[in-house]
Motif scaffolding. Structure first.
Motif, mmCIF file in Angstrom:
data_model
loop_
_atom_site.group_PDB
_atom_site.id
_atom_site.type_symbol
_atom_site.label_atom_id
_atom_site.label_comp_id
_atom_site.label_asym_id
_atom_site.label_seq_id
_atom_site.Cartn_x
_atom_site.Cartn_y
_atom_site.Cartn_z
ATOM 1 N N LYS A 37 39.235 -9.747 28.270
ATOM 2 C CA LYS A 37 38.769 -10.594 29.374
ATOM 3 C C LYS A 37 37.277 -10.852 29.221
ATOM 4 O O LYS A 37 36.532 -10.014 28.703
ATOM 5 C CB LYS A 37 39.016 -9.932 30.718
ATOM 6 C CG LYS A 37 38.243 -8.649 30.901
ATOM 7 C CD LYS A 37 37.999 -8.303 32.347
ATOM 8 C CE LYS A 37 36.794 -9.002 32.947
ATOM 9 N NZ LYS A 37 36.364 -8.415 34.230
ATOM 10 N N MET A 38 36.881 -12.015 29.694
ATOM 11 C CA MET A 38 35.456 -12.320 29.754
ATOM 12 C C MET A 38 35.005 -12.195 31.204
ATOM 13 O O MET A 38 35.745 -12.567 32.130
ATOM 14 C CB MET A 38 35.205 -13.730 29.236
ATOM 15 C CG MET A 38 35.339 -13.827 27.727
ATOM 16 S SD MET A 38 33.978 -12.984 26.881
ATOM 17 C CE MET A 38 32.745 -14.274 26.906
ATOM 18 N N GLU A 85 39.991 -13.184 41.728
ATOM 19 C CA GLU A 85 39.403 -14.417 41.202
ATOM 20 C C GLU A 85 40.412 -15.150 40.323
ATOM 21 O O GLU A 85 41.100 -14.531 39.518
ATOM 22 C CB GLU A 85 38.089 -14.143 40.452
ATOM 23 C CG GLU A 85 38.073 -12.918 39.569
ATOM 24 C CD GLU A 85 36.686 -12.549 39.061
ATOM 25 O OE1 GLU A 85 35.704 -12.635 39.817
ATOM 26 O OE2 GLU A 85 36.581 -12.167 37.888
ATOM 27 N N GLU A 134 41.736 -17.358 37.284
ATOM 28 C CA GLU A 134 41.255 -17.539 35.906
ATOM 29 C C GLU A 134 42.307 -18.257 35.064
ATOM 30 O O GLU A 134 43.509 -18.050 35.252
ATOM 31 C CB GLU A 134 40.954 -16.173 35.262
ATOM 32 C CG GLU A 134 39.967 -15.350 36.065
ATOM 33 C CD GLU A 134 39.225 -14.295 35.262
ATOM 34 O OE1 GLU A 134 39.323 -14.297 34.015
ATOM 35 O OE2 GLU A 134 38.554 -13.472 35.903
ATOM 36 N N GLU A 194 42.570 -12.499 38.272
ATOM 37 C CA GLU A 194 42.091 -11.162 37.956
ATOM 38 C C GLU A 194 41.761 -10.444 39.259
ATOM 39 O O GLU A 194 41.216 -11.052 40.186
ATOM 40 C CB GLU A 194 40.833 -11.194 37.071
ATOM 41 C CG GLU A 194 40.442 -9.752 36.737
ATOM 42 C CD GLU A 194 39.255 -9.565 35.842
ATOM 43 O OE1 GLU A 194 38.376 -10.435 35.805
ATOM 44 O OE2 GLU A 194 39.191 -8.491 35.208
ATOM 45 N N ILE A 196 39.378 -7.703 40.309
ATOM 46 C CA ILE A 196 38.280 -6.835 39.870
ATOM 47 C C ILE A 196 38.083 -5.748 40.928
ATOM 48 O O ILE A 196 38.297 -5.979 42.119
ATOM 49 C CB ILE A 196 36.960 -7.613 39.620
ATOM 50 C CG1 ILE A 196 36.562 -8.494 40.808
ATOM 51 C CG2 ILE A 196 37.041 -8.427 38.347
ATOM 52 C CD1 ILE A 196 35.154 -9.063 40.698
ATOM 53 N N ALA A 221 36.220 -16.172 35.778
ATOM 54 C CA ALA A 221 36.511 -16.657 37.127
ATOM 55 C C ALA A 221 36.104 -18.115 37.327
ATOM 56 O O ALA A 221 35.012 -18.525 36.929
ATOM 57 C CB ALA A 221 35.780 -15.788 38.139
HETATM 58 MG MG MG Z 1 37.089 -11.967 35.952
#
Ligand code: MG
Ligand code: 0L1
Length: 262
Positions: free
Chosen positions: A62-63, A107, A109, A140, A142, A234
């Protein structure tokens, strides 16, 4: 590197215990102010190695911090990357057990799977576009292990960039004919729109995020292998959620993805 292997192992255990017990901790740079970025990724890779050694499966990359707003907030101009494991993943409509998490935020994505190896440096948007097997709408979740999401960049890299859960939509889409830059998304919580955005929120173009990932991995002598699942970053701000909330991300062209916080 400024930390020795024993300290890296201890910090990896400390952060993973916070994740698995859903109990927050203070940022690790408070106790180790001289740790550097290499140390931070070494701790993240140690957590990944420990999970794999315990039989969990690596699921993708993931970025993070891919929006100008988040980078500005952290005072940096480059994103960061983390890893995903199979136990973090949920299918469309599956529930997330809220008590397993500390203070989750959601978020939307764009995710994808690669059809070719991507190798930096100088990986381009075109290189990435020609290496996308298919696109998947995703969310995602987080969940920084740091109290009140108070961290600095090195601490958050070590904490696997706050990765905790991710939800994948049930539909896959070919990238040809999809304008990732202008692709719109609407995030709804309990049926109400809470955020909107477009693919360009991710470093100007979601494929740029993958190109930067290939370049960052190249500096470590690594590539993005064929068949890698990647969450590109995101598209909107992250939205805090609580028990009982249902969150849906509706993507133009890609379809939607839903989860409920049980
Ligand atoms: Mg993210
Ligand atoms: O995926 C992300 O952009 C999160 C990166 C870490 C920072 C945060 O927890 O907000």
């Amino acid at each position: 590197m400024n930390l020795d292997q024993k300290t890296i192992s201890e910090l990896a255990q400390h952060l993973e215990a916070a994740e698995l017990n859903a109990s927050d901790v203070v940022k690790i740079t408070d106790a180790y102010p001289n740790m550097d970025y290499e140390d931070a990724y070494a701790i993240q890779y140690e957590i990944r190695k420990n999970k794999i050694n315990r039989g969990q499966k690596f699921a993708g990359l993931k970025m993070g911090l891919t929006s100008q707003a988040k980078m500005k907030q952290m005072g940096v101009d480059t994103p960061i990357f983390g890893f995903l494991m199979d136990y973090m993943g949920r299918g469309d409509g599956q529930e997330i057990i809220t008590k397993e998490l500390i203070h989750p935020k959601v978020e939307p994505e764009i995710a994808l799977v690669t059809s070719k190896e991507l190798r930096g440096p100088n990986c381009s948007v075109d290189d990435v576009l020609s290496a996308i097997d298919f696109l998947v709408p995703a969310m995602e979740i987080i969940d920084s292990r740091y109290r009140d999401f108070k961290f600095d960049l090195k601490s958050v890299i070590a904490d696997n960039t706050s990765s905790s859960r991710y939800v994948m939509g049930g539909k896959i889409t070919d990238v040809s004919g999809v304008d990732l830059e202008h692709l719109g998304v609407v995030l709804e919580k309990n049926g109400e729109v809470v955020a909107t955005g477009a693919g360009a929120a991710v470093l100007g173009h979601p494929a740029k995020s993958v190109a930067m990932l290939a370049d960052m991995l190249a500096s470590r002598g690594e590539t993005i292998p064929t068949g890698t699942f990647i969450m590109t970053g995101a598209i909107t701000e992250a939205i805090a959620v609580d028990v009982g909330d249902t969150v849906t991300a509706k993507f133009q062209h890609l379809g939607s993805v839903t989860t409920r916080f049980a």
